[in-house]
Design a protein around this motif. Structure first.
Motif, PDB file in Angstrom:
ATOM      1  N   ALA A  88      62.534 -66.945   7.617  1.00  0.00           N
ATOM      2  CA  ALA A  88      61.974 -66.475   6.351  1.00  0.00           C
ATOM      3  C   ALA A  88      62.814 -65.349   5.763  1.00  0.00           C
ATOM      4  CB  ALA A  88      60.533 -66.009   6.561  1.00  0.00           C
TER       5      ALA A  88
ATOM      6  N   ASP B 255      52.576 -68.325   2.293  1.00  0.00           N
ATOM      7  CA  ASP B 255      53.024 -68.269   0.902  1.00  0.00           C
ATOM      8  C   ASP B 255      51.954 -67.705  -0.031  1.00  0.00           C
ATOM      9  OD1 ASP B 255      55.071 -68.663  -1.022  1.00  0.00           O
ATOM     10  OD2 ASP B 255      54.129 -70.533  -1.681  1.00  0.00           O
TER      11      ASP B 255
ATOM     12  N   GLU C 238      58.528 -66.222  -7.584  1.00  0.00           N
ATOM     13  CA  GLU C 238      58.870 -67.638  -7.427  1.00  0.00           C
ATOM     14  C   GLU C 238      60.116 -67.801  -6.555  1.00  0.00           C
ATOM     15  OE1 GLU C 238      57.476 -70.697  -8.371  1.00  0.00           O
ATOM     16  OE2 GLU C 238      55.765 -69.340  -8.546  1.00  0.00           O
TER      17      GLU C 238
ATOM     18  N   TRP D 141      60.734 -66.295  -3.982  1.00  0.00           N
ATOM     19  CA  TRP D 141      60.374 -66.082  -2.577  1.00  0.00           C
ATOM     20  C   TRP D 141      59.678 -67.283  -1.936  1.00  0.00           C
ATOM     21  CZ3 TRP D 141      57.413 -61.003  -4.007  1.00  0.00           C
ATOM     22  CH2 TRP D 141      58.324 -60.058  -4.526  1.00  0.00           C
ATOM     23  N   ARG D 142      59.214 -68.230  -2.754  1.00  0.00           N
ATOM     24  CA  ARG D 142      58.548 -69.408  -2.181  1.00  0.00           C
ATOM     25  C   ARG D 142      59.470 -70.099  -1.196  1.00  0.00           C
ATOM     26  NH1 ARG D 142      53.935 -71.590  -4.579  1.00  0.00           N
ATOM     27  NH2 ARG D 142      53.349 -70.756  -6.611  1.00  0.00           N
ATOM     28  N   PRO D 143      58.963 -70.585  -0.082  1.00  0.00           N
ATOM     29  CA  PRO D 143      57.561 -70.618   0.372  1.00  0.00           C
ATOM     30  C   PRO D 143      57.225 -69.485   1.348  1.00  0.00           C
ATOM     31  CG  PRO D 143      58.858 -72.065   1.745  1.00  0.00           C
ATOM     32  CD  PRO D 143      59.827 -71.403   0.777  1.00  0.00           C
ATOM     33  N   TYR D 144      57.863 -68.320   1.153  1.00  0.00           N
ATOM     34  CA  TYR D 144      57.662 -67.198   2.081  1.00  0.00           C
ATOM     35  C   TYR D 144      57.205 -65.939   1.343  1.00  0.00           C
ATOM     36  CZ  TYR D 144      60.394 -70.228   5.176  1.00  0.00           C
ATOM     37  OH  TYR D 144      60.857 -71.292   5.932  1.00  0.00           O
ATOM     38  N   ARG D 145      56.322 -66.100   0.372  1.00  0.00           N
ATOM     39  CA  ARG D 145      55.889 -64.934  -0.398  1.00  0.00           C
ATOM     40  C   ARG D 145      55.096 -63.937   0.457  1.00  0.00           C
ATOM     41  NH1 ARG D 145      53.155 -67.444  -5.654  1.00  0.00           N
ATOM     42  NH2 ARG D 145      52.284 -68.803  -4.025  1.00  0.00           N
ATOM     43  N   THR D 146      54.389 -64.432   1.455  1.00  0.00           N
ATOM     44  CA  THR D 146      53.664 -63.526   2.356  1.00  0.00           C
ATOM     45  C   THR D 146      54.629 -62.557   3.029  1.00  0.00           C
ATOM     46  OG1 THR D 146      51.887 -65.119   2.776  1.00  0.00           O
ATOM     47  CG2 THR D 146      52.232 -63.392   4.438  1.00  0.00           C
TER      48      THR D 146
END
Length: 200
Positions: free
Chosen positions: A3, A145, A180, A182-187
């Motif tokens: 990530a 995410d 956007e 950062w998707r799929p690791y926005r968390t």
């Protein structure tokens, strides 16, 4: 580290934040969504230290230090107030317990749902808002995410890091555009933003 590598390659500013910021130490809730939801309500609008103290006293009211829904609903307001809880928070905690009995808040059931379905499932509980559910998704259910745009610290850190000048709806739109990348690791990106300490 997949990530972090992905985030750094997609966003130069995030790459700098990751490089200078220690990763967070995860608190293991053992996927107990119900207990975490109670704790989040206790924590609303008070300091971490005060919340920890009140939640510890709250749990001590129960024989096994666990506020099972039926046990929680059997407590009087006076008993619960002795832990330092306000009448409003007592009502919210009771709402969660009643919902748990009538509908269920177990991890296995929720894990079958999408992030948005979990939000829609839990926010009918009075005292539980979208931000609260998003914190559960991130910290208890390990959803990768989630972007809690209503979190004040996340907004402030993004404004600082990306030198944003927009306000209102325009700011929210720009924050979504940035996230956007950062998707799929926005968390993961948000975990770093929370811990990031900008240079003065």
């Amino acid at each position: 580290m997949i990530a972090e590598t992905y985030l750094a390659s997609n966003d130069a500013i995030m790459a700098s934040i990751i490089e200078t910021t220690p990763m967070f130490k995860k608190v293991d809730w053992n996927h107990d969504v119900y207990l975490a939801l109670l704790e989040s309500i206790v924590s609303q609008q008070i300091s971490v230290k005060a919340a920890d103290s009140i939640f510890t006293r709250f749990r001590a009211l129960f024989d096994d230090a666990y506020p099972h829904p039926e046990s929680l609903l059997s407590k009087t307001a006076e008993e619960l107030r002795s832990a330092g809880l306000s009448l409003q928070k007592i009502k919210y905690l009771q709402n969660v317990a009643l919902f748990a009995i009538e509908n269920g808040i177990d991890y296995e059931k929720l894990q079958k749902l999408t992030d948005e379905e979990i939000v829609r499932y839990l926010i009918p509980i009075k005292g539980v808002g979208r931000w609260t559910v998003e914190m559960l998704l991130m910290f208890v259910m390990d959803r990768p995410d989630v972007f809690p745009i209503d979190d004040l610290v996340i907004r402030q850190k993004m404004v600082r890091a990306y030198n944003l000048t927009e306000t209102g709806r325009a700011l929210y739109k720009e924050l979504h555009v940035i996230a956007e990348n950062w998707r799929p690791y926005r968390t993961m990106a948000c975990h770093y933003l929370w811990r990031w300490k900008p240079e003065l």
